[in-house]
Every structure is written in structure tokens, then in C-alpha cells.
Design a protein around this motif. Structure first.
Motif, PDB file in Angstrom:
ATOM      1  N   ASP A 236       0.769  -1.157   0.010  1.00  0.00           N
ATOM      2  CA  ASP A 236      -0.043   0.121   0.016  1.00  0.00           C
ATOM      3  C   ASP A 236       0.992   1.224  -0.130  1.00  0.00           C
ATOM      4  O   ASP A 236       1.747   1.384   0.867  1.00  0.00           O
ATOM      5  CB  ASP A 236      -0.935   0.216   1.348  1.00  0.00           C
ATOM      6  N   VAL A 237       0.713   2.010  -1.222  1.00  0.00           N
ATOM      7  CA  VAL A 237       1.531   3.325  -1.373  1.00  0.00           C
ATOM      8  C   VAL A 237       1.411   4.159   0.047  1.00  0.00           C
ATOM      9  O   VAL A 237      -0.063   4.437   0.473  1.00  0.00           O
ATOM     10  CB  VAL A 237       1.351   3.854  -2.548  1.00  0.00           C
ATOM     11  N   LYS A 238       2.193   5.123   0.351  1.00  0.00           N
ATOM     12  CA  LYS A 238       1.958   5.837   1.602  1.00  0.00           C
ATOM     13  C   LYS A 238       2.907   6.977   1.728  1.00  0.00           C
ATOM     14  O   LYS A 238       3.963   7.040   1.228  1.00  0.00           O
ATOM     15  CB  LYS A 238       2.414   4.964   2.726  1.00  0.00           C
TER      16      LYS A 238
ATOM     17  N   GLN B 161       8.008   9.347   1.642  1.00  0.00           N
ATOM     18  CA  GLN B 161       7.120   8.605   0.911  1.00  0.00           C
ATOM     19  C   GLN B 161       7.962   7.333   0.228  1.00  0.00           C
ATOM     20  O   GLN B 161       8.959   7.269   0.182  1.00  0.00           O
ATOM     21  CB  GLN B 161       6.521   9.597  -0.287  1.00  0.00           C
ATOM     22  N   ASP B 162       7.011   6.270  -0.008  1.00  0.00           N
ATOM     23  CA  ASP B 162       7.740   5.079  -0.368  1.00  0.00           C
ATOM     24  C   ASP B 162       7.140   4.639  -1.853  1.00  0.00           C
ATOM     25  O   ASP B 162       7.330   3.476  -2.133  1.00  0.00           O
ATOM     26  CB  ASP B 162       6.998   3.912   0.619  1.00  0.00           C
ATOM     27  N   MET B 163       6.996   5.714  -2.715  1.00  0.00           N
ATOM     28  CA  MET B 163       6.335   5.409  -4.008  1.00  0.00           C
ATOM     29  C   MET B 163       7.392   5.921  -5.142  1.00  0.00           C
ATOM     30  O   MET B 163       7.177   6.086  -6.114  1.00  0.00           O
ATOM     31  CB  MET B 163       5.166   6.246  -4.399  1.00  0.00           C
ATOM     32  N   ASP B 164       8.562   6.362  -4.489  1.00  0.00           N
ATOM     33  CA  ASP B 164       9.761   6.909  -5.681  1.00  0.00           C
ATOM     34  C   ASP B 164       9.203   8.113  -6.498  1.00  0.00           C
ATOM     35  O   ASP B 164       9.441   8.224  -7.600  1.00  0.00           O
ATOM     36  CB  ASP B 164      10.319   5.743  -6.410  1.00  0.00           C
ATOM     37  N   HIS B 165       8.466   8.920  -5.721  1.00  0.00           N
ATOM     38  CA  HIS B 165       8.108  10.153  -6.303  1.00  0.00           C
ATOM     39  C   HIS B 165       8.965  11.028  -6.286  1.00  0.00           C
ATOM     40  O   HIS B 165       9.770  11.295  -5.507  1.00  0.00           O
ATOM     41  CB  HIS B 165       6.635  10.480  -5.652  1.00  0.00           C
TER      42      HIS B 165
ATOM     43  N   GLU C  12      13.310  10.031  -0.737  1.00  0.00           N
ATOM     44  CA  GLU C  12      12.046   9.809  -0.370  1.00  0.00           C
ATOM     45  C   GLU C  12      11.727  10.760   1.170  1.00  0.00           C
ATOM     46  O   GLU C  12      10.605  10.636   1.546  1.00  0.00           O
ATOM     47  CB  GLU C  12      12.140   8.381   0.275  1.00  0.00           C
TER      48      GLU C  12
END
Lengths: 115, 114
Positions: B1-3, B25-29, B72
């Protein structure tokens, strides 16, 4: 400069009523994006929809529908047969194409749905 | 689950204190944002970053600074907190792209400055 106005600060309805949240925007760009976000009591904003300025088709997703009218610079959000779980603060937002990923938010509308 | 995770949900600080608000953040945005939320004013952008060590001022940067040493993590710093900085602070992230993408938000950090 871009601006988003949500004139309704608070709306209270009884469950199963339909409710429309108004959003009026200002921009000089011809290419822009409009958004709606929901902020439940937990605090985390949740994305609901994005529309681009070239797509004026109305959209329906379950009980949610959105009416985009460039002629009146409005992007209104209707919840049909409201439920208590719809209680939240709803934000309309605008991003101009040249602004990258920066969003300008409206002041928000607090929706209270009573059982 | 992205967060998107903000380190503190509630903080109480005194005027003049230095305050750090952390966001991961763990979505590599590529993009990360700090917003401030006040009743009736909606969300106002303080700073954003589109890459490590890069930062851009938003609409209300005065009294704030930011740090992005890792992709991140994006930190908001109040060098000397003042009572008018009492507010809800929201961190968000998104993918870098030519089309404005969806923002993913953390749960917010409610800061009270006494």
C-alpha cells in the motif's frame, strides 16, 4: 493568477439527500487541470477526480458526478443519495499546465451528512 | 500500500523553538510538497521539491525552510516558531510529469505554537 473559490463553507444534509458542492475557478491559461479531493476526519486528503480543460464531458462514478462548464468556469460535484460516510471536507483544486504539478486549492466545503 | 508518512500527528512547541516536520514517501515520487491548511483558506503551498536537493518556494514560504537530502524524505523547518504558524501541515508527493498528476497526501501534522 489562478484562483479557486468554494463559496459554501459548510453544508448539512440528511442521509439520502442529493447535494452539490460548487467550485468556481479563475485562470488565464487555456490548458489546465481541475481536481476534487476528499478529506475525511482522519485528515488524509484522497484524490477523487482530475479533468483537463479540453474535456467537458460530465463524469459519473457511482453516486458521485461532476459537471464541468467552461462557459461559467465551474466544476461542480454532486453526491447522489448521500451517506454518513460522505461526511468530510471537500476541496476543489486547479493546476495550470505551465505550473508543473503545483495545485491551487479552494477553501474547502465541509459536508455533514446526518443519519 | 503506497504511503506518505508524516512523523508527528500532533506537536506543541513554544515561541522561538526550532521545529522539524518530517515526511517520507515510499512511492519513489520525484515531487514532494508541503502545504499549510487553515480554516477557510484551504491548502496553501509553502515549498515544493522536484528532485533531491532542489526546492522551490510556494505561495507562503516566509518563516519556513525545507530540506531534501534523499528522494523519499522532505523536511519542513520552522527556524523560530511563532504563534501564527499554529496550523495543520500536510505533506504530499507525486510523480514528475508533463501532465499534472495525482497528489498523495500524508495524514497531516497539527502544530500548536504557544
Amino acid at each position: 493568477a489562478q484562483k479557486v473559490t468554494q463559496a459554501q463553507t459548510e453544508i448539512s444534509v440528511v442521509e439520502k439527500e442529493d447535494v452539490t458542492l460548487d467550485c468556481v475557478y479563475e485562470t488565464r491559461d487555456t490548458t489546465y487541470y481541475l481536481f476534487w479531493y476528499k478529506q475525511p476526519p482522519s485528515g488524509e486528503l484522497v484524490f477523487l477526480i482530475r479533468r483537463n480543460s479540453f474535456d467537458e464531458q460530465n463524469e459519473i462514478s457511482g453516486r458521485y458526478s461532476w459537471n464541468f462548464q467552461k462557459s461559467t468556469s465551474s466544476f461542480n460535484f454532486t453526491i447522489t443519495a448521500s451517506q454518513v460516510v460522505d461526511s468530510a471536507v471537500y476541496f476543489c483544486a486547479l493546476s495550470e499546465a505551465g505550473a508543473g504539478n503545483m495545485l491551487t486549492f479552494g477553501g474547502g466545503t465541509r459536508l455533514m451528512v446526518k443519519p | 500500500d503506497v504511503k506518505v508518512t508524516q512523523s508527528s500527528r500532533y506537536l506543541v512547541k513554544r515561541t522561538g523553538e526550532k521545529v522539524f516536520l518530517e515526511c517520507v514517501q515510499d512511492m519513489d515520487h520525484e515531487n514532494m510538497f508541503w502545504y499549510r491548511q487553515d480554516p477557510g483558506l484551504g491548502l496553501r503551498l509553502i515549498y515544493f521539491s522536484y528532485d533531491v536537493k532542489m526546492k522551490e518556494k510556494g505561495d507562503i514560504p516566509e518563516g519556513y525552510s525545507v530540506s531534501r537530502e534523499k528522494k523519499e524524505r522532505f523536511s519542513l523547518i520552522l527556524e523560530s516558531a511563532s504563534t501564527n504558524q499554529t496550523s495543520m501541515y500536510l505533506c504530499a508527493s507525486s510523480l514528475l510529469g508533463t501532465v499534472t498528476g495525482e497528489l498523495f497526501f500524508g495524514e497531516g501534522s497539527r502544530l500548536t505554537v504557544l
